[in-house]
Enzyme design. Sequence first.
Site, PDB file in Angstrom:
ATOM      1  N   ILE A 173     -18.471  40.368 -41.384  1.00 37.30           N
ATOM      2  CA  ILE A 173     -17.440  39.917 -42.319  1.00 37.30           C
ATOM      3  C   ILE A 173     -16.555  38.823 -41.706  1.00 37.30           C
ATOM      4  O   ILE A 173     -15.930  38.055 -42.444  1.00 37.30           O
ATOM      5  CB  ILE A 173     -16.586  41.126 -42.783  1.00 37.30           C
ATOM      6  CG1 ILE A 173     -15.940  40.858 -44.124  1.00 37.30           C
ATOM      7  CG2 ILE A 173     -15.574  41.536 -41.726  1.00 37.30           C
ATOM      8  CD1 ILE A 173     -15.350  42.094 -44.784  1.00 37.30           C
ATOM      9  N   GLU A 177     -15.013  48.466 -31.910  1.00 34.49           N
ATOM     10  CA  GLU A 177     -14.036  48.863 -32.929  1.00 34.49           C
ATOM     11  C   GLU A 177     -14.617  49.807 -33.978  1.00 34.49           C
ATOM     12  O   GLU A 177     -13.894  50.621 -34.537  1.00 34.49           O
ATOM     13  CB  GLU A 177     -13.454  47.616 -33.602  1.00 34.49           C
ATOM     14  CG  GLU A 177     -12.601  46.817 -32.613  1.00 34.49           C
ATOM     15  CD  GLU A 177     -11.905  45.632 -33.248  1.00 34.49           C
ATOM     16  OE1 GLU A 177     -12.330  45.215 -34.334  1.00 34.49           O
ATOM     17  OE2 GLU A 177     -10.945  45.141 -32.631  1.00 34.49           O
ATOM     18  N   HIS A 220     -23.947  49.459 -33.148  1.00 36.92           N
ATOM     19  CA  HIS A 220     -24.418  48.217 -33.771  1.00 36.92           C
ATOM     20  C   HIS A 220     -24.696  47.171 -32.716  1.00 36.92           C
ATOM     21  O   HIS A 220     -24.039  47.129 -31.672  1.00 36.92           O
ATOM     22  CB  HIS A 220     -23.401  47.675 -34.783  1.00 36.92           C
ATOM     23  CG  HIS A 220     -21.996  47.597 -34.267  1.00 36.92           C
ATOM     24  ND1 HIS A 220     -21.179  48.705 -34.161  1.00 36.92           N
ATOM     25  CD2 HIS A 220     -21.262  46.552 -33.816  1.00 36.92           C
ATOM     26  CE1 HIS A 220     -20.014  48.340 -33.673  1.00 36.92           C
ATOM     27  NE2 HIS A 220     -20.039  47.029 -33.446  1.00 36.92           N
TER      28      HIS A 220
END
Length: 125
Positions: free
Chosen positions: A40, A105, A110
């Site tokens: 994002i 975070e 990932h």
Amino acid sequence: MAIDANKPYDDENIFAKILRGEIPSKKVYEDEWAYAFHDIAPQAPLHILVIPKGRYVSWNDFSASASSEEIAGFVRAVGKIARDHDLVEPGYRLLANVGENGGQEVPHFHIHLFGGKPLGRMISA
Ligand code: AMP
């Protein structure tokens, strides 16, 4: 804020919600083992996040507890996504942040896949 990579898996983390379709994402790839989508807040012209379908907090958790099939499926998915985006030439970068010092975070393992420009040398702290 960076997370504690040794915590139990939290089903309410944002990537778990993306996997369940509760939060939208810009999907680039999906198979039995992995889901990939655009970050994002991209840090490079191409910035893709690849996540395993399984419930793993971090690389530490995944490498210790995932099955051989999950690990192989996930690793092959990362390689395929890079090839599908024509990144092998001129090259790309993979990154996994782990825990507090790693700056992780989101507490669902990932891999960041960066490409689209020369990425410089390693890290700046
Ligand atoms: P990390 O610091 O390794 O945990 O990276 C988390 C990444 O997730 C950051 O690059 C964020 O920009 C990205 N991110 C957070 N929320 C979303 C979201 N809803 N969709 C896509 N990427 C996200």
